[in-house]
Scaffold this motif. Structure first.
Motif, PDB file in Angstrom:
ATOM      1  N   ARG A 103       0.812  -1.221   0.000  1.00 48.74           N
ATOM      2  CA  ARG A 103       0.000   0.000   0.000  1.00 48.74           C
ATOM      3  C   ARG A 103       0.844   1.269   0.000  1.00 48.74           C
ATOM      4  O   ARG A 103       0.441   2.286  -0.583  1.00 48.74           O
ATOM      5  N   ASN A 104       1.986   1.233   0.639  1.00 51.24           N
ATOM      6  CA  ASN A 104       2.798   2.442   0.795  1.00 51.24           C
ATOM      7  C   ASN A 104       3.879   2.593  -0.269  1.00 51.24           C
ATOM      8  O   ASN A 104       4.644   3.557  -0.246  1.00 51.24           O
ATOM      9  N   SER A 105       3.939   1.667  -1.211  1.00 54.51           N
ATOM     10  CA  SER A 105       4.952   1.727  -2.265  1.00 54.51           C
ATOM     11  C   SER A 105       4.332   2.212  -3.565  1.00 54.51           C
ATOM     12  O   SER A 105       3.221   1.824  -3.919  1.00 54.51           O
ATOM     13  N   GLY A 106       5.073   3.064  -4.266  1.00 54.36           N
ATOM     14  CA  GLY A 106       4.585   3.527  -5.556  1.00 54.36           C
ATOM     15  C   GLY A 106       4.662   2.440  -6.610  1.00 54.36           C
ATOM     16  O   GLY A 106       3.932   2.464  -7.603  1.00 54.36           O
ATOM     17  N   ALA A 107       5.566   1.497  -6.409  1.00 52.85           N
ATOM     18  CA  ALA A 107       5.731   0.383  -7.344  1.00 52.85           C
ATOM     19  C   ALA A 107       6.295  -0.804  -6.586  1.00 52.85           C
ATOM     20  O   ALA A 107       6.852  -0.671  -5.492  1.00 52.85           O
ATOM     21  N   ALA A 117       7.828  -9.621 -12.955  1.00 50.91           N
ATOM     22  CA  ALA A 117       6.668  -8.755 -13.201  1.00 50.91           C
ATOM     23  C   ALA A 117       6.668  -7.658 -12.140  1.00 50.91           C
ATOM     24  O   ALA A 117       7.530  -7.632 -11.252  1.00 50.91           O
ATOM     25  N   GLY A 118       5.687  -6.792 -12.219  1.00 48.68           N
ATOM     26  CA  GLY A 118       5.597  -5.733 -11.225  1.00 48.68           C
ATOM     27  C   GLY A 118       4.302  -4.964 -11.341  1.00 48.68           C
ATOM     28  O   GLY A 118       3.445  -5.254 -12.197  1.00 48.68           O
ATOM     29  N   VAL A 119       4.159  -3.979 -10.475  1.00 48.77           N
ATOM     30  CA  VAL A 119       3.026  -3.056 -10.538  1.00 48.77           C
ATOM     31  C   VAL A 119       3.570  -1.648 -10.331  1.00 48.77           C
ATOM     32  O   VAL A 119       4.532  -1.440  -9.577  1.00 48.77           O
ATOM     33  N   LEU A 120       2.966  -0.682 -11.025  1.00 54.52           N
ATOM     34  CA  LEU A 120       3.344   0.719 -10.894  1.00 54.52           C
ATOM     35  C   LEU A 120       2.070   1.538 -10.764  1.00 54.52           C
ATOM     36  O   LEU A 120       1.241   1.551 -11.680  1.00 54.52           O
ATOM     37  N   ASP A 121       1.904   2.191  -9.612  1.00 51.14           N
ATOM     38  CA  ASP A 121       0.687   2.960  -9.341  1.00 51.14           C
ATOM     39  C   ASP A 121      -0.561   2.118  -9.567  1.00 51.14           C
ATOM     40  O   ASP A 121      -1.559   2.575 -10.139  1.00 51.14           O
ATOM     41  N   VAL A 133       9.217  -0.208  -4.072  1.00 47.87           N
ATOM     42  CA  VAL A 133       9.797   1.069  -4.480  1.00 47.87           C
ATOM     43  C   VAL A 133       9.122   2.222  -3.742  1.00 47.87           C
ATOM     44  O   VAL A 133       7.905   2.430  -3.867  1.00 47.87           O
ATOM     45  N   THR A 134       9.907   2.955  -2.987  1.00 49.97           N
ATOM     46  CA  THR A 134       9.410   4.132  -2.277  1.00 49.97           C
ATOM     47  C   THR A 134      10.024   5.418  -2.817  1.00 49.97           C
ATOM     48  O   THR A 134       9.622   6.513  -2.420  1.00 49.97           O
ATOM     49  N   GLY A 135      11.003   5.297  -3.713  1.00 54.31           N
ATOM     50  CA  GLY A 135      11.652   6.460  -4.317  1.00 54.31           C
ATOM     51  C   GLY A 135      11.321   6.552  -5.794  1.00 54.31           C
ATOM     52  O   GLY A 135      10.179   6.357  -6.201  1.00 54.31           O
ATOM     53  N   ASP A 136      12.344   6.830  -6.590  1.00 53.81           N
ATOM     54  CA  ASP A 136      12.157   6.976  -8.033  1.00 53.81           C
ATOM     55  C   ASP A 136      12.042   5.592  -8.674  1.00 53.81           C
ATOM     56  O   ASP A 136      12.991   4.810  -8.655  1.00 53.81           O
ATOM     57  N   PRO A 137      10.889   5.248  -9.270  1.00 59.06           N
ATOM     58  CA  PRO A 137      10.737   3.924  -9.876  1.00 59.06           C
ATOM     59  C   PRO A 137      11.678   3.690 -11.050  1.00 59.06           C
ATOM     60  O   PRO A 137      12.083   2.552 -11.306  1.00 59.06           O
ATOM     61  N   VAL A 138      12.030   4.752 -11.770  1.00 61.62           N
ATOM     62  CA  VAL A 138      12.968   4.600 -12.891  1.00 61.62           C
ATOM     63  C   VAL A 138      14.337   4.177 -12.380  1.00 61.62           C
ATOM     64  O   VAL A 138      14.966   3.258 -12.921  1.00 61.62           O
ATOM     65  N   LEU A 175      19.972  -0.608  -4.127  1.00 64.41           N
ATOM     66  CA  LEU A 175      18.604  -0.116  -4.231  1.00 64.41           C
ATOM     67  C   LEU A 175      18.190   0.755  -3.052  1.00 64.41           C
ATOM     68  O   LEU A 175      17.082   1.316  -3.065  1.00 64.41           O
ATOM     69  N   ARG A 176      19.044   0.889  -2.070  1.00 68.28           N
ATOM     70  CA  ARG A 176      18.655   1.461  -0.777  1.00 68.28           C
ATOM     71  C   ARG A 176      17.971   2.820  -0.906  1.00 68.28           C
ATOM     72  O   ARG A 176      17.009   3.114  -0.191  1.00 68.28           O
ATOM     73  N   GLU A 177      18.434   3.690  -1.812  1.00 70.63           N
ATOM     74  CA  GLU A 177      17.876   5.041  -1.904  1.00 70.63           C
ATOM     75  C   GLU A 177      16.483   5.056  -2.520  1.00 70.63           C
ATOM     76  O   GLU A 177      15.746   6.029  -2.361  1.00 70.63           O
ATOM     77  N   HIS A 178      16.125   3.999  -3.244  1.00 76.08           N
ATOM     78  CA  HIS A 178      14.868   4.027  -3.984  1.00 76.08           C
ATOM     79  C   HIS A 178      13.908   2.890  -3.639  1.00 76.08           C
ATOM     80  O   HIS A 178      12.725   2.977  -3.970  1.00 76.08           O
ATOM     81  N   ALA A 179      14.410   1.825  -3.014  1.00 79.28           N
ATOM     82  CA  ALA A 179      13.530   0.682  -2.752  1.00 79.28           C
ATOM     83  C   ALA A 179      14.113  -0.190  -1.642  1.00 79.28           C
ATOM     84  O   ALA A 179      15.313  -0.135  -1.350  1.00 79.28           O
ATOM     85  N   THR A 180      13.233  -0.997  -1.052  1.00 81.35           N
ATOM     86  CA  THR A 180      13.672  -2.048  -0.134  1.00 81.35           C
ATOM     87  C   THR A 180      13.491  -3.380  -0.846  1.00 81.35           C
ATOM     88  O   THR A 180      12.516  -3.566  -1.592  1.00 81.35           O
ATOM     89  N   TYR A 181      14.425  -4.286  -0.615  1.00 80.30           N
ATOM     90  CA  TYR A 181      14.392  -5.579  -1.310  1.00 80.30           C
ATOM     91  C   TYR A 181      14.203  -6.662  -0.264  1.00 80.30           C
ATOM     92  O   TYR A 181      15.065  -6.868   0.601  1.00 80.30           O
TER      93      TYR A 181
END
Length: 224
Positions: free
Chosen positions: A18-22, A107-111, A82-87, A43-49
């Protein structure tokens, strides 16, 4: 897994969805602990793995309203939330997968919209948000510079005319003063004409500006 621990794990995963943009679903079979640590660091600045259990992830995704990943939840699974820049996150995963083929982007989800592995690769090929903002700022700065030049141009042209007249006076004035008189007369004639032109332009522009202002006010009043 105990019921309480299971419920807590599902709740945590649900919050991450719910709290991730992607979110990007991967298979990490064959990666060492050291490699997983390296990937998390990149990935630390943009996502948690996070390495996840498929059964719990299915429940959490369903709870969060994400239904497009269920068919891909097979084998050893880890998700980049992803909580930062998805790109930038997509670039990090793509680059790591190139260097470490054991990492498979599935696979994935974005917004809230599903992404295939190919679409995630295309996302990684885009320019980052920071780069796009820098280009926009550069374009705006160039436009402002051009505007300043256009506003300043008439003044600089006037200054060049005045300098030319002064030079003519200084060059021919001592020889009899006729050139100075001519230059002065030319300037006297030019100044009223310039003033008249400026007055005319102002008179023509002012009603138009007033009309536009009135229109803006009228349109603004309709919205209320």
């Amino acid at each position: 897994m105990a019921t309480a621990a299971k419920a807590a794990a599902i709740a945590e995963l649900t919050d991450q969805f719910r709290n991730s943009g992607a979110a990007v679903l991967t298979e990490y079979r064959g990666l060492t602990v050291a490699q997983l640590t390296e990937l998390r660091g990149s990935l630390r600045e943009h996502a948690t793995y996070s390495v996840v259990k498929n059964t719990l992830t299915k429940l959490a995704a369903s709870e969060a309203g994400v239904t497009d990943l269920e068919e891909h939840l097979q084998g050893p699974t880890a998700i980049a939330f992803v909580t930062g820049d998805p790109v930038e996150a997509a670039k990090g995963l793509r680059d790591f997968a190139k260097a470490n083929p054991a990492l498979v982007i599935k696979a994935g989800v974005l917004d809230g919209k599903p992404l295939t592995a190919e679409e995630i690769t295309k996302l990684a090929d885009l320019e980052s948000r920071e780069t796009l903002l820098a280009k926009l700022a550069g374009a705006l700065n160039a436009s402002l510079t051009n505007a300043v030049y256009l506003f300043a141009a008439p003044l600089s042209q006037t200054a060049r005319v005045v300098d030319a007249l002064r030079a003519k006076v200084e060059q021919e004035g001592p020889q009899g003063g006729s050139a100075a008189d001519t230059a002065a007369a030319d300037t006297a004639e030019a100044e009223p004409a310039a003033a008249e032109d400026a007055t005319t332009e102002f008179a023509e522009a002012a009603p138009a500006a007033a009309e536009e202002g009135t229109t803006d006010v009228a349109e603004g009043g309709d919205d209320s």
